[in-house]
Structure formats: C-alpha cells, structure tokens
Motif scaffolding. Structure first.
Motif, PDB file in Angstrom:
ATOM      1  N   ASP A 284      18.124   6.731  -7.001  1.00  0.00           N
ATOM      2  CA  ASP A 284      17.734   8.046  -6.482  1.00  0.00           C
ATOM      3  C   ASP A 284      16.226   8.232  -6.495  1.00  0.00           C
ATOM      4  N   ARG A 285      15.495   7.347  -7.199  1.00  0.00           N
ATOM      5  CA  ARG A 285      14.035   7.423  -7.237  1.00  0.00           C
ATOM      6  C   ARG A 285      13.377   6.413  -6.303  1.00  0.00           C
ATOM      7  N   LEU A 286      14.163   5.632  -5.577  1.00  0.00           N
ATOM      8  CA  LEU A 286      13.587   4.557  -4.779  1.00  0.00           C
ATOM      9  C   LEU A 286      12.603   5.076  -3.734  1.00  0.00           C
ATOM     10  N   GLU A 287      13.002   6.059  -2.947  1.00  0.00           N
ATOM     11  CA  GLU A 287      12.115   6.557  -1.899  1.00  0.00           C
ATOM     12  C   GLU A 287      10.845   7.144  -2.495  1.00  0.00           C
ATOM     13  N   LEU A 288      10.974   7.840  -3.616  1.00  0.00           N
ATOM     14  CA  LEU A 288       9.800   8.385  -4.293  1.00  0.00           C
ATOM     15  C   LEU A 288       8.888   7.254  -4.769  1.00  0.00           C
ATOM     16  N   SER A 289       9.485   6.192  -5.327  1.00  0.00           N
ATOM     17  CA  SER A 289       8.686   5.044  -5.774  1.00  0.00           C
ATOM     18  C   SER A 289       7.928   4.411  -4.617  1.00  0.00           C
ATOM     19  N   LEU A 290       8.595   4.273  -3.482  1.00  0.00           N
ATOM     20  CA  LEU A 290       7.937   3.666  -2.327  1.00  0.00           C
ATOM     21  C   LEU A 290       6.820   4.561  -1.803  1.00  0.00           C
ATOM     22  N   ASP A 291       6.989   5.878  -1.905  1.00  0.00           N
ATOM     23  CA  ASP A 291       5.902   6.789  -1.524  1.00  0.00           C
ATOM     24  C   ASP A 291       4.668   6.567  -2.396  1.00  0.00           C
ATOM     25  N   VAL A 292       4.905   6.443  -3.708  1.00  0.00           N
ATOM     26  CA  VAL A 292       3.791   6.205  -4.636  1.00  0.00           C
ATOM     27  C   VAL A 292       3.152   4.854  -4.351  1.00  0.00           C
ATOM     28  N   ILE A 293       3.984   3.834  -4.170  1.00  0.00           N
ATOM     29  CA  ILE A 293       3.474   2.486  -3.916  1.00  0.00           C
ATOM     30  C   ILE A 293       2.645   2.453  -2.639  1.00  0.00           C
ATOM     31  N   ALA A 294       3.139   3.088  -1.576  1.00  0.00           N
ATOM     32  CA  ALA A 294       2.406   3.098  -0.307  1.00  0.00           C
ATOM     33  C   ALA A 294       1.056   3.778  -0.470  1.00  0.00           C
ATOM     34  N   ALA A 295       1.031   4.906  -1.207  1.00  0.00           N
ATOM     35  CA  ALA A 295      -0.219   5.638  -1.387  1.00  0.00           C
ATOM     36  C   ALA A 295      -1.242   4.818  -2.164  1.00  0.00           C
ATOM     37  N   VAL A 296      -0.787   4.121  -3.207  1.00  0.00           N
ATOM     38  CA  VAL A 296      -1.702   3.325  -4.025  1.00  0.00           C
ATOM     39  C   VAL A 296      -2.131   2.067  -3.275  1.00  0.00           C
ATOM     40  N   PHE A 297      -1.172   1.358  -2.717  1.00  0.00           N
ATOM     41  CA  PHE A 297      -1.475   0.087  -2.045  1.00  0.00           C
ATOM     42  C   PHE A 297      -2.422   0.284  -0.865  1.00  0.00           C
ATOM     43  N   SER A 298      -2.341   1.451  -0.223  1.00  0.00           N
ATOM     44  CA  SER A 298      -3.155   1.709   0.959  1.00  0.00           C
ATOM     45  C   SER A 298      -4.597   2.066   0.625  1.00  0.00           C
ATOM     46  N   ASP A 299      -4.896   2.287  -0.637  1.00  0.00           N
ATOM     47  CA  ASP A 299      -6.256   2.676  -0.985  1.00  0.00           C
ATOM     48  C   ASP A 299      -7.226   1.533  -0.658  1.00  0.00           C
ATOM     49  N   PRO A 300      -8.296   1.819   0.052  1.00  0.00           N
ATOM     50  CA  PRO A 300      -9.213   0.742   0.486  1.00  0.00           C
ATOM     51  C   PRO A 300      -9.915   0.033  -0.665  1.00  0.00           C
ATOM     52  N   THR A 301      -9.985   0.674  -1.848  1.00  0.00           N
ATOM     53  CA  THR A 301     -10.665   0.013  -2.969  1.00  0.00           C
ATOM     54  C   THR A 301      -9.880  -1.183  -3.494  1.00  0.00           C
ATOM     55  N   LEU A 302      -8.617  -1.329  -3.095  1.00  0.00           N
ATOM     56  CA  LEU A 302      -7.806  -2.444  -3.579  1.00  0.00           C
ATOM     57  C   LEU A 302      -7.824  -3.647  -2.629  1.00  0.00           C
ATOM     58  N   ARG A 303      -8.495  -3.527  -1.498  1.00  0.00           N
ATOM     59  CA  ARG A 303      -8.523  -4.653  -0.557  1.00  0.00           C
ATOM     60  C   ARG A 303      -9.289  -5.830  -1.166  1.00  0.00           C
ATOM     61  N   GLY A 304      -8.889  -7.017  -0.740  1.00  0.00           N
ATOM     62  CA  GLY A 304      -9.482  -8.227  -1.290  1.00  0.00           C
ATOM     63  C   GLY A 304      -8.804  -8.696  -2.565  1.00  0.00           C
ATOM     64  N   TRP A 305      -7.702  -8.070  -2.908  1.00  0.00           N
ATOM     65  CA  TRP A 305      -6.950  -8.419  -4.133  1.00  0.00           C
ATOM     66  C   TRP A 305      -5.479  -8.558  -3.763  1.00  0.00           C
TER      67      TRP A 305
END
Length: 1006
Positions: A284-305
């Motif tokens: 029941d938390r899967l969609e919420l987890s993917l929302d968090v993951i998408a928001a964090v992963f998309s941050d430009p400061t994480l590129r190159g890693w």
C-alpha cells in the motif's frame, strides 16, 4: 495533491490484477528451451552438491533452522523468545517468559546437526530442560533448574542462545564493529551493503534519530571504502524509518518533509560514491515510495553518480511494472540505477491486510511458485536494461542462480558483467562461496556477490530476526532443504513454472477478500495506497452537496408511526424470509455503490475522517448481509422429535413493532445494524437516530425503502428525548434495541418495566471503562500503534476505545514516550481531507465535558496536543497515581495511564473488574500462561490479544459487553437475532384422523 512532473514516467499499474491473467503472461516470458533447461539443471545440481559438500563445518543458521524450523514447537518458541527476551528488563518477567517457552519442545533431542553453532545455541535453550524430571510443568522446570544451578545462570544461558542467533544475523552492533568484521570477507572479494536495523519511526524523534544514524553510517562506510562502483559498499535506508506518518493518505506532507531528508542522505552517499538503496515497504506504500524515489533521483545534484537504487519485491504483482518504470526513469534522467531484486518478506502480512481491508484482490501472488516465476521475469527484464540498470539479484536458491546465469549467457556480450548477486549475512555462505570463486557455475566464471549486512544492537534485531525466521525457516524454503541430504536433489530442481502448470495460478485455500465469510460477501474497502481509487472518491466526497436533515418528529408523530407499524406488521412478518433477506442484501450493495455520498455526510454531520467513513460503511454493509444470512438460517420450520403418531415443529416469528435507538458515534453502522436485525426477523421498525445525526439516518432509510422495504414497515422518527420516550412507552412497542449511555439504558428499562402491557425485551449496548494491559514482554512499537489507534482514532468516540492503559513500571517510561510521540503526529482538521486523522467531537456539550474532566485531573496531565479550536478536543494523556480510580466512561480522546509492578497483576485485574463495566479489554504480552490467566479472570465481553481493541468485525468478532456495558446478545453474532423473535411450537396428533398411516404401512424388512 502535487501535480505530477510531465517529464517523468507515471506509474499507473493496476493494484491487484487477477492471478489468472497475470501468471500466464509471466510463464510465457520465462519459458526456456530444452537445451537451456538442461544447462540450468547441470549448474544448479553442481551448486547444491557443493552446498552439501561444505555443510557440517562450524554450522550456521541453515543448520539451526533445519533443526528448529517453524513447523516445530521448538521453532515457534524460539521465534517468540528471540523477539521478546532481550528487551525484557526485569528478572521476574524474563523467568516467566523462559518458563512459558521452554516447555514448548525438546531442545535436547539427539538429532541435531553436528556443528558448533547449533550445539552451542541448543545448549542455551536446553539448559533448563536438560535436568528436569518427567511430568514437570514449565514453571516447575524453571524452578527445579533454578534450585540446582541458580536463576541468573538459567537466564544467562537462554539469553546467550539468543545472542548466538543475533551474532549470526547481525554483522555488528555498531557500524564500526560491522566494518571491522567485514574486512576479511572484503579481502575475499565480497561487497557489502549495510542495513541499519530499526522499525518504522513512530515519532518525530525516532525519524530524526534514524536519519542521523544513516548519515553517520554513510560517513563511516565512505571513509573505509575502496575501489569504484559497483565494487564499493553501500547502505540501505527504510523510508518509513525516516517519517513517522509514512502513509498514502499523508502523501503531500511526506513529499514535503521526507524528500529533503532522503536527498540529503543520497548526496552524502554520492560524495563517497556508495550504493544507496531505498528498501521496499508494504504494497500500500509502493506508489508513495516511487513518488519519493522519483523526486530524489531527479534532483540534478545527483547526476554523475550511478549508486542510487531501490529494492523490488517479486511477490508483488506490480513488480515487473516497477522494473520498467525504473528503467524509464533512469533513461529519462540520463543516469543509471542499481536495483536489488528480492522475493519479498511480508507476504503473510499482505494477504491478511487485503482480507481485512476488503480489497478486490491480493497485491501479491498466493502461490510461492508464482513469486518465483515473477522473480525470473523481473530478472529477465533487468538483464535486458543493463544500459540504465545495474541488477542485484538477492537469492539463496541455487536453481534461481543457475537460471539467471543462463539468462545472462543467452544475451550478447560479456555475460559476467553488469550485475551481481546478493545474500543475507549469516546465510548462503556455501552457495556463494562457489559463485564468487566461479565454481559450479559452468562457463560463467566468478560472479560478484554483495552481502546484505544488518547492523544494530540486539534490541533492534528483534523484528528483523523474526521476519528472517519466518521467511527462511519454513520447511518448504530452499534454505531449509538445500543442506538436507535426505531430500533428493531432483526435488530441489523442480521448476516453479512446472508447478504452476500443474495447478491453478491462485491458491485454493486462500480465499479472495470478498469470499472470506462465504456464503455472504465481505464488504468492499478502499485502497488508499492506489491513487486510482483514492483520488476519485476524495473528489466525489468534497463535491457532494451539504447534507439536509429531516424535520424532527414530535411525540404525536411518534405515536402515529407506531400505529402504522402495528398495522403493517402482519404483512411484513408473513413476507418470506428469503425475500426479506434479499432486500437487505440489495441495500448493502446500494451502500457500497453510494459510498462517496454517504462518506461525505458522515464527515460533515458526524466528523468522520475518510478512513473512519469507509470503515463505517463497510460495517453497515456487513450487518445487512450478515443478518440476511442469519435470518435464512434461523427463520425456518424445524421438526422436533416425538412419539409415533405426533408431529412437532418449531418456528420463529417476528414480535411486532421494534423501536431502534441509535447513537451518534456510529450513526450509520449501528443504526442500520439495529434496523436490519429487526427487519430480517419480520418486525416492523421505528428508527430513531441520535439528534446530532439525522441526515445520515435519512440517507440509510431511503436506501432501505428503495431496496424494497415497505414504507409502512419502516419509519424514520428523528427527534430528542421526548420523541424517544413516546416510542418506548407506546403500547404497540414489542421490543427496544438501544446503543448509548448506561444511564439512558436504565431509564428505558424502567419505562418498559412500568408499562401495563406485555413484558418487552430490551437489547442494550452501553459504554465501558475499557482497559489495556501491557507487560514488559510486549513490543513497544506494537503497543504504541495499538494504543494510539484505540485511544485516539475517531476522536476517542468509540464505545470500544481504550480508556486506561496499565503498563508494567519497568518499561512504562519508554512505552509512554513512544505513545506520546506517536499521538503528537496525529493531524486534527477537516474530515474531508484524506490526511486528517482526528475530526471534531460531536458537539459543544461533549467538548465541555471532556475539558472539565481534564481540568479536574489537571495535576495528572502528562501530555496534551495543540488543538486548532472549534469542536476539536486534542489527544490527551493523564498519568494516574496508584490510588486514582477511573470509574466512569470518558467519551473522547483522553488516555489514562497507570503503572503497575509485575507482582501486582492480580490487583490490576481486580481494579478493572471493580468498575462494573465489561465491554472491551486488551492485553499485550508474549507469555501465554499470563495471557490465559488474565483472560480467564477479566469480566469483559470482547477480549483482544496483542492487537488494538477497536474495529470489531461483524460475524468475526461479535460485539457487546456485560455488567454495566449491556444486556447482550452480541451485535453481529449468532445469538443476536434470537432476541428479536418469538418462538412457536405446533404439535399435531396425526392419529386423530383415523390412524398413523405411515406407521401402519411399515414393512417387516425395515
């Protein structure tokens, strides 16, 4: 809700698609030709033989689980002791727990594996039984052992056995200790991913502490890391540990408050070039987890890693969708993601939750082979997308390993590159020793292996240990069987696809949620974790028009209604029970069809939050269907025995016009339950709702009329005390069913007794001073969850709510801190907002009474939340003194707490019983003997063990009390309808017409 990013892929997979359509597609994807299957057999056989060749050295968890699997009494006792013993602070409770569990089995039998670990751990567990006399009780066992070698030695021996388990499962108590212990294995080429143990956060302080623990661990891991990704170590983080309200209904707050925390940790991991894995949560938390993951992963400061990743559970029906979504997300951001593929560890919880919540299907597969096939399908998809994904295959199954290796070999390029395997610390050593050295894997050569290593103290180990025991301790698991030479290797090579082709995709012994109460249908719930369900119903609730209350009935109106009902009674009584039952079932379907409108009325008129609203509609529908089924069962003509020439039959019939008086706290469920019980048994009904909630009552009555109940047989009579008095005193009243205060029930009882007419039955369910006991073996997190729900949900306005908690003084401070912190996270506000946890109390007089009570006990005030004003009563905790007594029901979100000494449990029981109330009671303990003792003495109608004490389910947990809490029988139970009927027996002398023809005609051959 936040608008979705149009650049990112949207995850919109069905929450729980049917196994029957999903499994065939997965089977087609993993189908292999005969040559491939032969190669897989060869490699898997070599791996299993390698495991067996290495088994029996120092030993490990595989040996222990094989000896003490969950199918044995020893295994179950082990699980409970491992979960509870090390957190118990006082010696007396430790002794009681040990005595309770060591009697469960034979820890000294002669068939143990000849290994150091098993013998050492078993010695600790068998210490108390090794020298006992035959026939001794568990208490006697402990007593005799204590006399011989001393209590401290016994406790230390058993605690040492638990520590052996902890040492096998946990790499280190601190990250420094874990890093030191990992060095020899790192030198052999193993990679590591460190998991900082801990349950989900219950409080803001918990979340902050876990966040700091993760941050410190990242710095320590990074300081000692060598090499480059993917060879560098990593860390796993649990999102529910970083936010105390990690729930789908709380999505906006989670994204606003949690994403910055996770991003901060991810940036720290990037600075050390570590693997950073977001652990899997419940479905029941899967969609919420993917929302968090998408928001964090998309941050430009994480590129190159390329170190960011997540775990995916193959037992989930949406697992393959998640794989594809991750690949699309990584591609959209021009990055690479590490994905840990696991089978999944919460299967039993997911199955139960779906049934309890009334889901249309399960979000997980119901057959283990289907999970195995899903795992291979996901593995195949991951191998296909190695351009943007680095697969990490977590498995202890040699057949799965061999299959993945063959899948990789079938693809072009270097089949050894671009992926790794993973195992749990303490398990799979013999399997992965071969893989990491390239032995037993055909032409694949050495394959990287990462060890998933828990880190934490023994107290933090508990929940993790129990879950691993459940996951890997069953006799059917590969881990339990691989080292057992008595099991032919051929049995371990059986393909999950073959098992599915031989059987239906769905397990026949696991009924769908709608079928758990067959033949009646279980009520349908809402999956809050699936936006496709939550968003439309939220929008419909908010768009619904304001409720319109019907005009109040006068006493004269009440009299006219009773006269009409009396005239209509014979026709409704004589309506076939099948027709009456069908009408109620039609009404139940209509309730579910119109639930958005009804939930809107409940929110606006009664302050019901969205989760309370859907729960109430479900309970109402369950009442309608249950009483329909019960009426079919009991409203029949039953032949009775007698002499030859005589016919005796027993029948039940309605009594006449019934008066149903419902409360405002369950203005739909209890209201319809009362009305449905009377209608099902052939009575006509005057339905009087509480003065505060007439609009929801009118909507309910309209549904019943539309379903087919004649208007003359069912009248809505809204009004106050005078209207109620007119109904209960009317000479045509044949029965009264009432839920409300004890004082009002007594007033009705006196009025009925004063009537000159027939003796009229009163069915009453009244209040309670409901207690919960928590001893030192109880899991604090579970107690906090259950007390918070029982005391504060529905603003404490439930008959069954926990009013007083008795907590063992040795653990009281810790548990009370956790309850206070959990209660502080509850949100008060608009009931139409899905994120609201607590709505307003029913009216100003109710609020005034609650405030006056707190003012009276002001010097006992332990904690109180801030309230937004209006009709909101904030959650409040009062810390009572030993001589304080709670003698009346306080109907609101106020929890009273009393501490008790372990030796004073009998006094606690006496104090609870002395109130005279007997509605609900709960106990949290891991000591079965104590539970049995307490339940045997507590005078309450509904008893709950290791769970909350609210939310009784119709037909499963019939509800009602004794003493000052009601007359019985229990609502939603098998005896309830019997109070609404009269019995008739008809006896016919069949010889009066000239003889008993059937007797005379008997042949001599009979």
């Amino acid at each position: 809700m936040n608008a979705p990013d149009p650049i990112l892929p949207q995850f919109d997979a069905p929450f729980a698609p049917p196994d029957e359509t999903l499994v065939p597609d997965l089977l087609a994807r993993v189908k292999r030709d005969d040559q491939a299957e032969a190669r897989i057999d060869r490699d898997a056989r070599a791996l299993i033989e390698g495991i067996r060749a290495r088994a029996g050295r120092i030993g490990g968890l595989e040996d222990f689980l094989r000896d003490h699997g969950l199918s044995t009494k020893e295994g179950l006792a082990l699980m409970v002791m491992a979960e509870a013993l090390l957190r118990v602070p006082d010696a007396a409770t430790q002794d009681a727990l040990i005595a309770d569990k060591i009697g469960a089995g034979d820890w000294t039998h002669a068939d143990h594996a000849d290994t150091l670990f098993v013998n050492a751990a078993t010695w600790g567990l068998g210490l108390s039984t090794r020298i006992v006399r035959p026939g001794e009780t568990p208490e006697g066992i402990l007593s005799s052992t204590v006399r011989r070698i001393g209590g401290p030695a016994v406790r230390q021996g058993v605690r040492q056995a638990m520590r052996y388990l902890g040492h096998q499962f946990v790499l280190g108590r601190t990250i420094e200790e874990a890093l030191k212990r990992a060095r020899p294995l790192q030198a052999e080429g193993y990679r590591f991913s460190y998991d900082m143990l801990g349950e989900g956060a219950r409080t803001r302080a918990d979340a902050d502490r876990y966040a700091q623990s993760y941050a410190d661990a990242i710095d320590h891991i990074g300081a000692s890391a060598r090499g480059a990704l993917p060879d560098r170590p990593g860390i796993s983080v649990k999102l529910s540990a970083l936010h105390p309200r990690y729930e789908p209904r709380n999505r906006d707050a989670v994204l606003a408050e949690l994403v910055p925390t996770v991003l901060h940790l991810a940036r720290a991991a990037k600075s050390h070039d570590l693997n950073f894995t977001v652990d899997a949560e419940e479905q029941d938390r899967l969609e919420l987890s993917l929302d968090v993951i998408a928001a964090v992963f998309s941050d430009p400061t994480l590129r190159g890693w390329d170190g960011f990743g997540l775990a995916i559970q193959a037992y989930a029906k949406r697992a393959l969708h998640v794989v594809n979504w991750c690949a699309d997300l990584a591609a959209a951001k021009g990055a690479r993601m590490m994905i840990r593929l696991v089978k999944g560890a919460y299967w039993d919880t997911e199955v139960k939750r779906a049934q309890v919540e009334g889901a249309h299907d399960f979000p997980v597969f119901t057959r283990k082979p289907a999970t195995d096939v899903s795992y291979l399908a996901c593995a195949d998809a991951l191998l296909d997308r190695r351009d943007v994904i680095y697969p990490q295959f977590a498995t202890h199954n040699a057949l799965t390993v061999a299959t993945i290796l063959d899948m990789a070999k079938a693809r072009p390029g270097d089949n050894r590159g671009g992926f790794e395997f993973q195992r749990l610390h303490g398990m799979g050593e013999d399997l992965y020793h071969q893989i990491s050295e390239g032995a037993g894997v055909g032409e694949a050569g050495p394959i990287p292996c990462r060890i998933y290593a828990p880190v934490g103290g023994h107290r933090d180990l508990l929940a993790y240990l129990v879950r691993r025991l459940l996951e890997n301790g069953a006799n059917s698991s590969f881990v339990a069987q691989a080292g057992d030479r008595a099991i032919p290797v051929s049995e371990l090579l059986e393909r999950p696809s073959d098992a599915l082709r031989d059987h239906a995709p769905r397990h026949p012994q696991i009924p769908l949620p709608k079928d758990i109460f067959r033949p009646r249908k279980n009520s349908a719930g809402i999956e809050f974790g699936h936006r496709a369900e939550l968003d439309p119903i939220t929008a419909a609730m908010q768009a619904a028009p304001a409720p319109q209350a019907p005009p109040e009935a006068t006493p004269a109106d009440a009299n006219r209604a009773m006269e009409t009902l009396a005239k209509a009674f014979p026709a409704w009584r004589d309506t076939p029970v099948e027709d009456r039952a069908a009408i109620l079932e039609t009404a139940a379907d209509a309730l579910e069809d119109d639930r958005a409108q009804l939930m809107s009325i409940l929110a606006r008129e009664a302050g019901k939050t969205i989760d309370d609203g859907i729960a109430e509609i479900r309970e109402a529908a369950d009442f309608l269907r249950y009483y329909a089924a019960e009426a079919r069962r009991i409203m029949v003509t039953t032949p009775l025995p007698g002499p030859a020439g005589e016919e005796n039959v027993h029948t039940l019939t309605g009594r006449g016009p019934f008066v149903a008086i419902a409360p405002w706290n369950f203005p739909l469920a209890i209201f319809l339950g009362q009305v449905a019980a009377a209608l099902a048994t052939g009575n006509t009904v005057a339905a009087k709702p509480a003065p505060q909630t007439p609009a929801i009552a009118k909507a309910a009555i309209d549904i019943l009329h539309k379903a087919g109940v004649p208007k003359d047989a069912l009248h809505l009579v809204p009004g106050g005390t005078e209207t109620g008095a007119a109904l209960t005193s009317h000479p045509d009243t044949a029965g009264v069913v009432f839920t409300g205060s004890t004082a009002t029930a007594k007033a009705i009882q006196r009025a009925l007794a004063a009537s000159d007419g027939p003796i009229v039955p009163l069915i009453a369910e009244t209040g309670g001073v409901n207690a919960m006991i928590a001893d030192a073996t109880a899991l604090p997190e579970q107690v906090a969850d259950d007390v918070t729900a029982s005391a504060f949900r529905s603003a404490g306005q439930r008959c069954s709510a926990c009013r007083i908690l008795y907590v063992q003084e040795d653990v009281a401070d810790r548990i009370l801190t956790m309850i206070t912190g959990a209660a502080a996270t509850l949100r008060m506000g608009d009931p139409l907002d899905p994120a609201t946890d607590i709505g307003p109390v029913i009216d100003q007089p109710a609020l005034d009474r609650l405030k006056a009570h707190v003012a009276h006990w002001q010097d006992r005030l332990h904690w109180q939340a801030d309230a937004p004003g209006g009709l909101f009563m904030p959650p409040t905790i009062l810390d009572l003194r030993p001589d304080d007594r709670l003698t009346e029901e306080i109907f609101g979100p106020i929890l009273h707490v009393k501490r008790y000494a372990a030796a004073d449990l009998d006094k606690v029981i006496e104090e609870i019983n002395a109130t005279g109330y007997g509605l609900t009671f709960a106990i949290h303990s891991r000591i079965e003997a104590k539970i049995a003792k307490v339940l045997g003495r507590i005078e309450a109608g509904n008893l709950y063990v290791n769970r909350n004490q609210i939310g009784a389910i119709v037909g499963s947990q019939p509800f009602g009390g004794r003493g000052l809490s009601g007359t019985g029988p229990k609502a939603g139970g098998p005896l309830y309808l019997t109070r609404f009927v009269e019995e008739r027996v008809t006896s016919t002398d069949t010889t009066a017409a000239g003889g008993n023809a059937s007797l005379i005609a008997l042949s001599d051959d009979g």
